[in-house]
Design an enzyme around this catalytic site. Structure first.
Site: not given
Ligand code: TYD
Length: 135
Positions: A49
């Site tokens: 992303h």
């Molecule tokens: P995600 O964006 O998929 O993680 P990455 O980019 O590392 O692959 O996030 C995984 C889950 O965690 C999603 O449900 C959102 C949640 N999340 C939070 O609640 N707070 C945060 O600060 C982050 C980074 C993710």
């Protein structure tokens, strides 16, 4: 590409070592949020992303991972495996976290609270957003 590797000062004495990170001093922004990624299963990729408006510093506290960064025109892969270094990543850079070692602990400092609306999770949409900004 607006990324930068910060070298943190290690404060060491006979007992061992310590690193302190202060918002707007050691790093260029005020820290609103800290999260860390650990226990990543084998062959998993994370990230994939870009953020519309979010600055982050990534610090690999333990183990190793690689990150692919892409600003729409250039792409590079960096290895993170040194807890004395922090990788600054500006907004509008596509990132993919790859090749996590099982013991990898990746800590992320961010200048804003979590906001799903800030995410661009589709690469085509990311390229379109970059191109419309450059017009
Ligand atoms: P995600 O964006 O998929 O993680 P990455 O980019 O590392 O692959 O996030 C995984 C889950 O965690 C999603 O449900 C959102 C949640 N999340 C939070 O609640 N707070 C945060 O600060 C982050 C980074 C993710």
């Amino acid at each position: 590409m607006n990324i930068k590797m910060f070298d943190f000062k290690v404060i060491g004495d006979s007992r061992g070592s310590l690193i302190a990170i202060e918002g707007e001093k050691t790093i260029p922004f005020d820290i609103k949020r800290v999260y860390y990624i650990f226990d990543t299963k084998s062959n998993v990729q994370r990230g994939k992303h870009a953020h519309r408006d979010l600055e982050q510093i990534l610090i690999c506290i333990n183990g190793e991972c690689k990150i692919r960064l892409d600003n729409g025109t250039k792409s590079k892969i960096l290895t993170l495996n040194d807890l004395t270094k922090g990788l600054y990543i500006d907004s509008m850079i596509w990132r993919e976290l790859i090749s996590f070692s099982p013991d990898c602990v990746l800590m992320v400092l961010a200048n804003k609270y979590y906001d799903e609306l800030d995410y661009i999770r589709n690469y085509q949409e990311f390229l379109e957003a970059i191109n419309s900004d450059n017009k």
